[in-house]
Design an enzyme around this catalytic site. Structure first.
Site, PDB file in Angstrom:
ATOM      1  N   CYS A 156       0.823  -1.205   0.000  1.00 52.15           N
ATOM      2  CA  CYS A 156       0.000   0.000   0.000  1.00 52.15           C
ATOM      3  C   CYS A 156       0.861   1.260   0.000  1.00 52.15           C
ATOM      4  O   CYS A 156       2.084   1.206   0.082  1.00 52.15           O
ATOM      5  CB  CYS A 156      -0.906  -0.005   1.229  1.00 52.15           C
ATOM      6  N   HIS A 200       5.195   6.212  -2.864  1.00 54.24           N
ATOM      7  CA  HIS A 200       6.472   6.824  -3.238  1.00 54.24           C
ATOM      8  C   HIS A 200       6.230   8.259  -3.692  1.00 54.24           C
ATOM      9  O   HIS A 200       6.924   9.184  -3.289  1.00 54.24           O
ATOM     10  CB  HIS A 200       7.134   6.068  -4.398  1.00 54.24           C
ATOM     11  N   ARG A 224      13.168  -4.162   6.210  1.00 56.44           N
ATOM     12  CA  ARG A 224      13.820  -3.952   4.916  1.00 56.44           C
ATOM     13  C   ARG A 224      15.339  -3.863   4.954  1.00 56.44           C
ATOM     14  O   ARG A 224      15.988  -3.732   3.948  1.00 56.44           O
ATOM     15  CB  ARG A 224      13.243  -2.694   4.237  1.00 56.44           C
ATOM     16  N   ALA A 261       3.226   1.664   2.858  1.00 59.97           N
ATOM     17  CA  ALA A 261       4.450   0.871   2.674  1.00 59.97           C
ATOM     18  C   ALA A 261       5.417   1.609   1.764  1.00 59.97           C
ATOM     19  O   ALA A 261       6.634   1.598   1.983  1.00 59.97           O
ATOM     20  CB  ALA A 261       4.108  -0.506   2.100  1.00 59.97           C
TER      21      ALA A 261
END
Lengths: 507, 512
Positions: free
Chosen positions: A78, A211, A112, A81
């Site tokens: 999503c 992003h 990550r 994220a």
């Protein structure tokens, strides 16, 4: 760590006869067959996302960046994220608040491996989880007050933080909270940068919009500080060799094994976006001479913005595998003077012996092996040359959240007849792999054990399977080692009880 | 060059320790705008003080490093315990990606679940169309025998009505009318993952047992594991039940699903409790739950709607396991077999062998309520002293129960229960009142690094050590596992602390 030499490997696992390669026609038929199971409406949606690349076409012939089909088991995440997990999270000296219920921050906590140097909990906060842990009353009465109080509290407990970002989870946008107002007020109160990010998970179709939203938040809440400092004459002029690394999240140290090369060719890396990055680096970035973009998908927006507003050009590069590294170093150097160009040649020559040793050792063990990829927004194309450097062949690839411009760029990396799958569902991916029979599947954690249960060697291409770095010359050696240990592990030959195999052979 | 030996390729664990990279790190500082190293060191010291602890405990709005997840995670863990059941999470799709990754990283197994992939338009108009389409697609693609629906906070905030939506989806032909689609509302801003487990299990049992009540009992005992992440525990329960000769139904059995054999063929739905067995669970003699706080509503429902007696036993440690066996024997009238008595004897023998290294050891622990109670049971019976007990997803009933347990032993006298606190609170506790051992999930490693407290990984998630979830912590054999992990961690630590030649290695003993 070093697996047995190839001479002994043959004795352990004799290579199977190469499976007959599927033709483009076969692959198109396979797509058709796979789609048959879908109800009509979903089938119509999905058929646009699957195709076979045909030489000479300007893109891969698939639609992308479209809503996932409900119930299809997409691998996508999503917007939260994409913002908290990818873009903002690695900025190490800021505190990133997962604003809303406890889960989102919990699941993305230390997931990550964005490596950083710093004292965690004191001047760096990368592997920590800060949350407003919303309860029912926060949903009912709103969370703005709690957020303001929370920022006061965290600044007291973590006084060396350089700033705060507010990463919105789904409820924030639904209950009408005004996090921008809180951000402005809190920024005044603590005297630091506070960035509200509207990355609620329901926005957009994947991580990708996250992003973009995160990039926009940098533009709107960080760069004004550059403008202010610039006006006040506080931004140093820098050198003509100043660059920034954009879109490298330093997974397993990728940005460092890239930075070392850029420094070696004489460039001055002023900022890393965002792996091992700091707020200060971000603020200073508009002063660089060139932005070097690795992950185009997640940071093209801010690169374009810096070009338009500050006149900073940007260049995409690829540090996966020696062929692309050399090509990229030359392309980067070409943007500078002859000193840099000469140094780039020196660096390429310097690493030649190391690279040749890697290829000499590993290529014979990997030559001709096939790989199917499915990753996020960059690697489905970018890692392909590194496989090619090892003599491996790509037979299928696809993006979780790529856009059309990614599929256009992909054409430079793939061969005629490569199967292309966009936002592939678990069902499709399994069906494709069963037919394509690659020697290696390279994808994500959710896919890993599905294929390993099918006795297929697998490497995670988001997290480097906890290895890395894979960028740069140093990274390529690790990449080669890892592909070999996955493909040539003797454990695969243990799968299947011998008596079962004997029974099957008898039938 | 950093990779100067092709026969020893260095990854991140060694690569960056080399001069080239150390210089790079030092050089990068010029651009970072970081703080003075002295200030960093001073601040780090300050965080270890009582003054900082008080500030830390005064916070009201901020949670740092929590030890709890949200409801739907628990819901889908319950769902995959049933035969060929596909968890369906109604709401935003990112949640499902997170849940699947989380379980997969812990179990190292595939984990399948679908989302209804709601986006902005669903936020405005509601998610009914997504649910209708999603059920139809997942039914066709993944051919489950049951689809268990729960919700994300998005669907809860906008008020989607699962019961109505599922009825409408069936009417629209997404799935056949008789196809089971149990559901649970699992808002992530209420409770935690253990609440979600409870809600989903209750939802599934309510659906499957409808109209299944028979005149007579089926003579079976139902077992409910709760939010159980030790596959070995499920196997141990089944083994013990078989040894006693108890006819049982495990509600629900995700042991195959989360630890399936590698045969070279992928099976999306290995194992699981048969739907007909689950349907017949309403006719059992009794239900035993191995966790209380992840089964509260389910047990209430079983007592009230099924008229079936329920009880909670936690077969952790010797007395916990004794209690379980006595309970089984009492419910079924069957004697406890010699084999288990021998196992008990061996476990007790092991405890007495190691007791000297455990007696009086001060322990900090954190985790879910039931996990913590089980561990405290065990710690008290080996003479260790729980000191800091942090339970982020605590509640009053639990704290009363744990207090009573602590009060039952002189070894519990020094314990404080820190309900609703997180791992940053625990960090302050460990600095100001140090202990000999820390027990918790993988996130405890950050506390280990900062406070140097020897650390045993027990709980969920465990991401950074392999295969621990395959072991049992239940039963007499599980007792030996717990003992093994704890005592050998302490002995490893003792070696680490006595390993400097000519200085500390006087105590680097061969025999301990």
């Amino acid at each position: 760590m070093t697996p047995p030499e190839s001479a002994t490997l043959d004795a352990i696992a004799p290579p199977e006869a190469p499976t007959e390669e599927l033709t483009t026609v076969d692959k198109k038929a396979l797509i058709k067959e796979v789609l048959e199971v879908y109800p009509d409406k979903a089938k119509k949606k999905r058929e646009k996302h699957l195709n076979v690349y045909e030489e000479g076409k300007s893109d891969c012939g698939v639609k992308s960046n479209i809503k996932s089909v409900p119930g299809s088991m997409t691998t996508r995440g999503c917007a939260y994220a994409g913002s908290k997990g990818v873009v903002w999270g690695p900025i190490k000296d800021m505190i990133h608040i997962s604003h809303g219920p406890v889960g989102c921050g919990y699941y993305s906590w230390s997931g990550r491996r964005n490596y950083y140097i710093g004292t965690t909990g004191i001047d760096s906060f990368g592997t920590m989880q800060f949350t407003s842990d919303f309860q029912e009353r926060d949903i009912v009465f709103g969370g703005d007050k709690k957020l303001a109080q929370l920022i006061t509290e965290l600044d007291e407990l973590f006084p060396l933080n350089r700033g705060v970002s507010i990463q919105s989870e789904c409820p924030i946008g639904l209950i009408g909270d005004d996090i921008e107002a809180v951000a402005k007020k809190s920024a005044k109160e603590i005297g630091k940068t506070v960035v509200p990010v509207r990355c609620e998970g329901f926005r957009g179709v994947s991580q990708s919009l996250g992003h973009h939203i995160a990039n926009d938040a940098v533009r709107d809440w960080v760069f004004p500080q550059y403008d202010k400092e610039k006006k006040a004459g506080n931004i140093p002029d820098g050198t003509e060799y100043d660059v920034a690394i954009i879109g490298d999240y330093n997974i397993g140290g990728d940005a460092w094994s890239s930075r070392i090369l850029l420094e070696e060719i004489g460039l001055r890396v002023v900022a890393q976006w965002s792996g091992d990055g700091t707020l200060h680096e971000m603020i200073n970035t508009p002063s660089v001479k060139l932005n070097l973009v690795h992950c185009y998908r997640s940071m093209n927006y801010i690169s374009r913005h810096m070009e338009e507003t500050y006149g900073v050009p940007w260049l995409e590069y690829n540090f996966f595998g020696p062929t692309q590294i050399a090509e990229s170093l030359r392309a980067i150097a070409a943007k500078f003077d002859e000193t840099i160009q000469a140094k780039a040649e020196e660096v390429i020559a310097k690493y030649e012996a190391q690279t040749q040793a890697v290829i000499a050792k590993y290529r014979p063990r990997l030559e001709g092996k096939t790989v199917a990829l499915m990753v996020g927004g960059l690697r489905p194309r970018h890692v392909v040359p590194a496989f090619h450097d090892l003599g491996m062949q790509l037979i299928g690839t696809g993006y979780e959240f790529g856009h059309n411009d990614d599929y256009k760029r992909t054409t430079h990396y793939v061969e005629n007849g490569t199967l292309i799958y966009d936002d592939v569902s678990a069902y499709e991916f399994e069906a494709f792999i069963k037919e394509l029979k690659p020697d290696l599947v390279a994808s994500g954690i959710k896919e890993k054990y599905v294929f390993q249960k099918m006795a297929l060697p697998f490497r995670q291409m988001h997290s480097w399977d906890y290895s890395g770095p894979y960028h740069g010359y140093d990274g390529f050696a690790i990449f080669a080692r890892d592909m070999d240990l996955a493909l040539n592990s003797p454990t695969w030959s243990l799968i299947g009880a011998p008596w079962k195999k004997a029974e099957e052979a008898a039938v | 060059m950093a990779q100067n030996n092709i026969d020893n390729i260095k990854d991140h664990a060694e690569l960056f320790h080399q001069d080239e990279y150390q210089e790079l790190f030092a050089g990068k500082k010029e651009f970072e705008g970081g703080h003075d190293p002295d200030l960093i060191a001073q601040t780090a010291e300050w965080t270890k003080t009582w003054e900082y602890r008080e500030k830390n405990f005064a916070r009201e709005a901020l949670t740092v490093n929590p030890a709890k997840a949200c409801q739907p995670l628990g819901a889908i863990l319950a769902a995959v315990g049933f035969e060929a059941t596909l968890p369906f999470v109604h709401g935003s799709q990112g949640c499902v990606a997170y849940f699947r990754s989380h379980f997969t990283r812990h179990f190292k197994e595939p984990f399948s679940a679908v989302s209804s992939s709601m986006t902005e338009d669903a936020a405005v108009f509601g998610g009914q169309n997504n649910l209708i389409e999603g059920l139809a697609n997942s039914y066709s693609l993944y051919q489950p025998k049951m689809i268990a629906v729960c919700t994300t906070c998005m669907a809860e905030v906008i008020g989607d009505d699962l019961q109505a939506f599922i009825n409408n989806a069936k009417a629209a032909g997404s799935v056949p009318q008789e196809f089971p689609v149990p559901y649970a509302h699992t808002p992530s801003f209420v409770g935690s993952h253990i609440t979600g487990y409870d809600n989903m299990l209750k939802g599934i049992l309510t659906n499957l047992t409808k109209d299944q009540k028979a005149e007579t009992t089926n003579g079976k005992i139902n077992f409910i594991p709760g939010f159980e992440t030790y596959i070995g525990n499920l196997r141990e329960i089944k083994r013990i039940a078989s040894l006693v000769g108890v006819d049982y139904t495990l509600l629900a059995d995700n042991s195959e699903y989360l630890d399936s054999p590698n045969t070279g063929e992928y099976n999306m739905y290995p194992g699981g409790t048969k739907l007909e067995d689950a349907a017949d669970s309403i006719n059992a003699e009794a239900t035993i739950a191995f966790q209380a706080y992840s089964t509260t509503k389910t047990r209430e429902y079983i007592e009230k709607d099924w008229n079936q007696p329920t009880s909670v036993v936690r077969p952790v440690g010797i007395r916990g396991t004794d209690e379980f066996l006595i309970k089984l024997s009492a419910l079924t009238g069957k004697p406890i077999p010699k084999e288990l008595e021998d196992e008990r004897g061996r476990a007790v023998d092991a405890l007495t062998d190691s007791q000297a290294w455990l007696h009086g050891k001060r322990v900090a622990l954190y985790g879910d309520p039931d996990l913590v109670i089980g561990l405290v049971q065990f710690l008290l019976e080996i003479g260790a002293e729980p000191v800091h007990i942090v339970v982020n997803n605590s509640n009053d009933v639990f704290e009363t129960e744990l207090r009573a347990l602590l009060d039952s032993s002189p070894f519990g006298a020094g314990a404080t229960i820190w309900g609703g606190k997180d791992l940053w609170h625990l960090r302050s506790l460990l600095f100001t009142e140090p202990v000999d051992l820390l027990i918790g999930n993988s996130y405890g490693k950050y506390l280990w690094r900062d406070t140097k407290t020897p650390f045993v990984r027990i709980g969920y998630p465990i991401f950074d050590r392999h295969h621990l979830h395959r072991y049992a912590t239940y039963g007499y054999q599980g007792t030996i596992n717990l003992l093994n992990w704890i005592v050998n961690t302490l002995l490893d630590e003792l070696d680490r602390n006595t390993i400097i030649p000519a200085k500390t290695d006087i105590s680097y003993d061969l025999i301990r």
